[in-house]
Design a protein around this motif. Structure first.
Motif: not given
Lengths: 328, 328
Positions: A195-197, B70, B73-74, B76
């Motif tokens: 995933r993109f952060t 979490e 970072q999720s 995004v």
């Protein structure tokens, strides 16, 4: 600095050779700026006095370091669209011929201290063995040498890495419009993109997003290449749904001749890595050409990068293996 | 993590108190997510197992550090619009009353190592004497104490600086829509703002642009406050032309009661610091609330910031002078 000088300085900046007012006037016309030679000379004189340009020979001029600095800091509002328009311009100028494996591609140029060159090659070795580089070819230049139209300054070594905008250029020559949407930091888990952060839009930034992520220490390229878990530079792009089959074929074809970097091609109108796509678009995730340079920063080797820096003849690149032999 | 868990975690993150599934279900509805208590409990159980949340008492939950990580970072991709929508949400929630000088304003919260607190106060002293702060008031909190709904972690000290989005809130309450366009780095010469040297659009970023500029070491706030020449954090905003007179009056009024930060208000439909404005708009340049924190980074004091972090009662802030007396 007014807009006229800014335009002249921009022309000077692109020249590796000394250039006269006649040629400057001609080149300005290509950018939609209509100035007589006489007017150009008038402005050049003021720019000389301010130290932005320097006289060589009878009437030739070259940009100075101070001029480059001024250029970088000026008219930044126009540069908000700059990144995206630079991508478009360079895509058009790419002339890579897949059959002959020659022609101009786009390079990022990074400078390091010359003394750090050997250490640099050791640090980036695992990156060049990973899928997170655009190509296994690169170019190293010593002080005074050139990479395309970029001259390596004193005491520095230059590293030219293949820029991922090269793929936009190759696609465009095949009639596929690939549009760069976001530069991002991409998390990898078990050697797979997850995933993109972080994301910054190419349309809304005066700076290259990937260069900012390097400076902000947001990457962990070494973690990604050594242990499978880390954060690499990548970008999110889109193609129209109608081109997806050809895009897949083209991606395969260029990978075979050594230009990789396309990590994922999504399904039509479906989100890719949680990223929604536009109407009748398909998402594509492409690695950042600067991943080796991000690894340098992580290893504490200071560097200075200019992304999308210059055009370069593909056949003059050297494989990483041969580069090691030559410089280590 | 799926979207349901993401939504629950987002609710938990905003709570300083322990919260049950009934209350979570109720709060989710406000965000347009319709889940029964039972479904919430089902997801909470999974989240407990993954270490994102923790049980307290019979059925209360609190978010864990891992859960916060979490969350950061999720998803995004949803946060690309996040910065601009957070600005809009917080503007609406501001309840500052100019006559009484009380009510909620918006704060940035930064953490430093507790041992760095005295050094920190010395470094930011000249910034608080300059025009490049939002207000001369701030709040310092020790470990375990709270700034709004943010708890200061162990071994840290928290610094709450007035966030410049407070001005959007005050303007909105007066019926003036102030729209944040770009976060930028603003060069100053002879103590006057001269031009932006970097810009990132609030609409096209998942991260706060000003926080990125701090991390990328692009500021020179100490140069600007000590010698007049440097690079501060600032943002470019717009108001409709019809509001300009009232905006000027309001800017003067809030400056008198100690909320500064408005550096420039432009002329209708005219570029401001080379920045073009939208049709029938007027540009406004406002200092970044994080300038004191940028100065810390420049001085080598490491910090971690969350811009637009929390609402805070204005009358509980302390003047910088009194803060020095209390903590130095």
């Amino acid at each position: 600095m007014n807009k006229t000088m800014f335009a002249i300085l921009t022309v000077l900046d692109k020249q590796s050779e000394i250039i006269g007012s006649k040629e400057i006037s001609k080149q300005l016309k290509l950018h939609g700026v209509d100035l007589t030679e006489r007017t150009v000379r008038y402005h050049l004189k003021i720019m000389d006095e301010r130290g932005f340009s320097k006289v060589f020979g009878k009437e030739g001029r070259r940009i100075t370091d101070k001029g480059r600095e001024e250029l970088a800091q000026s008219h930044v509002s126009e540069k908000v669209g700059f990144i995206i328009s630079r991508i478009e311009t360079l895509s058009y100028m790419t002339s890579f011929d897949m059959e002959k494996q020659e022609g101009d591609i786009i390079m990022n140029v990074s400078f390091i201290h010359e003394k750090d060159l050997k250490h640099t090659l050791k640090v980036i070795k695992p990156v060049y063995k990973s899928p997170y580089v655009m190509s296994d070819r690169l170019v190293i230049a010593r002080e005074g040498e050139q990479i395309g139209d970029v001259i390596v300054p004193e005491g520095k070594a230059g590293i030219g890495t293949v820029c991922s905008v090269t793929i936009n250029g190759i696609f465009l020559k095949s009639g596929i419009p690939l549009v760069s949407k976001f530069g991002g930091v991409l998390q990898t888990e078990e050697s797979e993109p997850s995933r993109f952060t972080a994301l910054i839009s190419y349309e809304g930034s005066s700076l290259d997003p990937l260069a900012i992520f390097i400076r902000s220490n947001m990457t962990d390229v070494l973690g990604a290449v050594k242990h499978g878990t880390g954060r690499i530079l990548a970008s999110f792009r889109e193609v129209p749904v109608v081109c997806v089959d050809e895009a897949n074929m083209l991606a395969k074809k260029i990978a075979e001749i050594g230009i990789g970097g396309i990590l994922l091609i999504g399904n039509p109108n479906q989100p890719l890595l949680e990223m929604p796509v536009g109407m009748d678009k398909t998402g594509i995730v492409i690695v950042g050409g600067l991943n080796p340079v991000a690894a340098l920063e992580e290893a504490g080797i200071s560097s200075e990068s200019k992304a999308m820096s210059t055009l370069y003849e593909y056949s003059h690149l050297m494989s990483f293996k041969d580069t090691l032999k030559k410089h280590l």
